[in-house]
Motif scaffolding. Sequence first.
Motif, PDB file in Angstrom:
ATOM      1  N   UNK A 185      53.413  35.580  48.605  1.00  0.00           N
ATOM      2  CA  UNK A 185      52.961  36.902  48.251  1.00  0.00           C
ATOM      3  C   UNK A 185      51.502  37.049  48.724  1.00  0.00           C
ATOM      4  N   UNK A 186      51.251  38.009  49.546  1.00  0.00           N
ATOM      5  CA  UNK A 186      49.898  38.245  50.046  1.00  0.00           C
ATOM      6  C   UNK A 186      49.198  39.231  49.131  1.00  0.00           C
ATOM      7  N   UNK A 187      47.984  38.882  48.778  1.00  0.00           N
ATOM      8  CA  UNK A 187      47.119  39.770  48.006  1.00  0.00           C
ATOM      9  C   UNK A 187      45.791  39.848  48.738  1.00  0.00           C
ATOM     10  N   UNK A 188      44.900  40.630  48.213  1.00  0.00           N
ATOM     11  CA  UNK A 188      43.585  40.798  48.826  1.00  0.00           C
ATOM     12  C   UNK A 188      42.517  40.547  47.767  1.00  0.00           C
ATOM     13  N   UNK A 189      41.389  40.038  48.212  1.00  0.00           N
ATOM     14  CA  UNK A 189      40.275  39.792  47.313  1.00  0.00           C
ATOM     15  C   UNK A 189      38.987  40.241  47.987  1.00  0.00           C
ATOM     16  N   UNK A 190      38.032  40.622  47.165  1.00  0.00           N
ATOM     17  CA  UNK A 190      36.699  40.968  47.654  1.00  0.00           C
ATOM     18  C   UNK A 190      35.830  39.729  47.447  1.00  0.00           C
ATOM     19  N   UNK A 191      35.291  39.211  48.525  1.00  0.00           N
ATOM     20  CA  UNK A 191      34.420  38.045  48.436  1.00  0.00           C
ATOM     21  C   UNK A 191      32.969  38.469  48.573  1.00  0.00           C
ATOM     22  N   UNK A 192      32.116  37.754  47.866  1.00  0.00           N
ATOM     23  CA  UNK A 192      30.676  37.985  47.914  1.00  0.00           C
ATOM     24  C   UNK A 192      30.030  36.757  48.534  1.00  0.00           C
ATOM     25  N   UNK A 193      29.120  36.972  49.467  1.00  0.00           N
ATOM     26  CA  UNK A 193      28.399  35.873  50.097  1.00  0.00           C
ATOM     27  C   UNK A 193      27.293  35.427  49.144  1.00  0.00           C
ATOM     28  N   UNK A 194      27.475  34.250  48.550  1.00  0.00           N
ATOM     29  CA  UNK A 194      26.493  33.736  47.598  1.00  0.00           C
ATOM     30  C   UNK A 194      25.615  32.697  48.275  1.00  0.00           C
ATOM     31  N   UNK A 195      24.417  32.566  47.803  1.00  0.00           N
ATOM     32  CA  UNK A 195      23.443  31.667  48.412  1.00  0.00           C
ATOM     33  C   UNK A 195      23.884  30.206  48.314  1.00  0.00           C
ATOM     34  N   UNK A 196      24.449  29.812  47.190  1.00  0.00           N
ATOM     35  CA  UNK A 196      24.772  28.407  46.958  1.00  0.00           C
ATOM     36  C   UNK A 196      26.163  28.017  47.446  1.00  0.00           C
ATOM     37  N   UNK A 197      27.174  28.819  47.142  1.00  0.00           N
ATOM     38  CA  UNK A 197      28.554  28.417  47.421  1.00  0.00           C
ATOM     39  C   UNK A 197      29.221  29.179  48.549  1.00  0.00           C
ATOM     40  N   UNK A 198      28.517  30.028  49.239  1.00  0.00           N
ATOM     41  CA  UNK A 198      29.130  30.776  50.336  1.00  0.00           C
ATOM     42  C   UNK A 198      29.968  31.929  49.809  1.00  0.00           C
ATOM     43  N   UNK A 199      31.086  32.203  50.482  1.00  0.00           N
ATOM     44  CA  UNK A 199      31.941  33.339  50.139  1.00  0.00           C
ATOM     45  C   UNK A 199      32.799  33.006  48.929  1.00  0.00           C
ATOM     46  N   UNK A 200      32.645  33.793  47.854  1.00  0.00           N
ATOM     47  CA  UNK A 200      33.338  33.538  46.591  1.00  0.00           C
ATOM     48  C   UNK A 200      33.848  34.857  46.017  1.00  0.00           C
ATOM     49  N   UNK A 201      35.013  34.788  45.362  1.00  0.00           N
ATOM     50  CA  UNK A 201      35.519  35.943  44.627  1.00  0.00           C
ATOM     51  C   UNK A 201      34.810  35.969  43.274  1.00  0.00           C
ATOM     52  N   UNK A 202      33.785  36.776  43.169  1.00  0.00           N
ATOM     53  CA  UNK A 202      32.983  36.863  41.937  1.00  0.00           C
ATOM     54  C   UNK A 202      33.516  37.898  40.960  1.00  0.00           C
ATOM     55  N   UNK A 203      34.465  38.709  41.370  1.00  0.00           N
ATOM     56  CA  UNK A 203      34.983  39.793  40.525  1.00  0.00           C
ATOM     57  C   UNK A 203      36.051  39.267  39.595  1.00  0.00           C
ATOM     58  N   UNK A 204      35.987  39.690  38.332  1.00  0.00           N
ATOM     59  CA  UNK A 204      37.013  39.291  37.368  1.00  0.00           C
ATOM     60  C   UNK A 204      37.546  40.520  36.644  1.00  0.00           C
ATOM     61  N   UNK A 205      38.751  40.366  36.111  1.00  0.00           N
ATOM     62  CA  UNK A 205      39.321  41.448  35.315  1.00  0.00           C
ATOM     63  C   UNK A 205      38.796  41.341  33.880  1.00  0.00           C
ATOM     64  N   UNK A 206      39.316  42.146  32.985  1.00  0.00           N
ATOM     65  CA  UNK A 206      38.848  42.170  31.592  1.00  0.00           C
ATOM     66  C   UNK A 206      39.121  40.863  30.855  1.00  0.00           C
ATOM     67  N   UNK A 207      40.084  40.075  31.345  1.00  0.00           N
ATOM     68  CA  UNK A 207      40.416  38.805  30.702  1.00  0.00           C
ATOM     69  C   UNK A 207      39.702  37.622  31.350  1.00  0.00           C
ATOM     70  N   UNK A 208      38.868  37.890  32.362  1.00  0.00           N
ATOM     71  CA  UNK A 208      38.115  36.823  33.008  1.00  0.00           C
ATOM     72  C   UNK A 208      38.817  36.163  34.182  1.00  0.00           C
ATOM     73  N   UNK A 209      39.970  36.683  34.597  1.00  0.00           N
ATOM     74  CA  UNK A 209      40.695  36.128  35.737  1.00  0.00           C
ATOM     75  C   UNK A 209      40.147  36.702  37.043  1.00  0.00           C
ATOM     76  N   UNK A 210      40.151  35.907  38.126  1.00  0.00           N
ATOM     77  CA  UNK A 210      39.688  36.434  39.416  1.00  0.00           C
ATOM     78  C   UNK A 210      40.471  37.687  39.796  1.00  0.00           C
TER      79      UNK A 210
END
Length: 109
Positions: free
Chosen positions: A1-26
């Motif tokens: 199953x293909x999904x999509x994510x928005x990644x943020x370029x972070x200084x320490x870890x590079x590209x990371x999915x920093x967005x979470x839903x109301x329950x804290x899941x990516x």
Amino acid sequence: MIKYAILTDTFVTGWVNCSTDDDGYPLTFDTLQEAEIELTEHLSNSEHLDLNPEDYKIVEITDYDQGYNDAIQGAPCIKPFGLQAARDYEDGYIQGVLHTMEQCFEQTE
């Protein structure tokens, strides 16, 4: 199953999915269009923060990718749908854990 994510370029870890839903899941999206709308809204609602649009990108993820990323980032697990998705997720999660363990052992040697 293909999904999509928005990644943020972070200084320490590079590209990371920093967005979470109301329950804290990516946060992931079923379609590219949904991800694009979310990113556009995020950037327009955050104009006062002076965010750089180049620090964000939308990527395709598979269950394997998500399992791998959850394992190496310690994120809460997203439950996949269907047997193949569960196997892909589990394989990715196991590979992510092994990768993290290898990195830890390399640092202690």
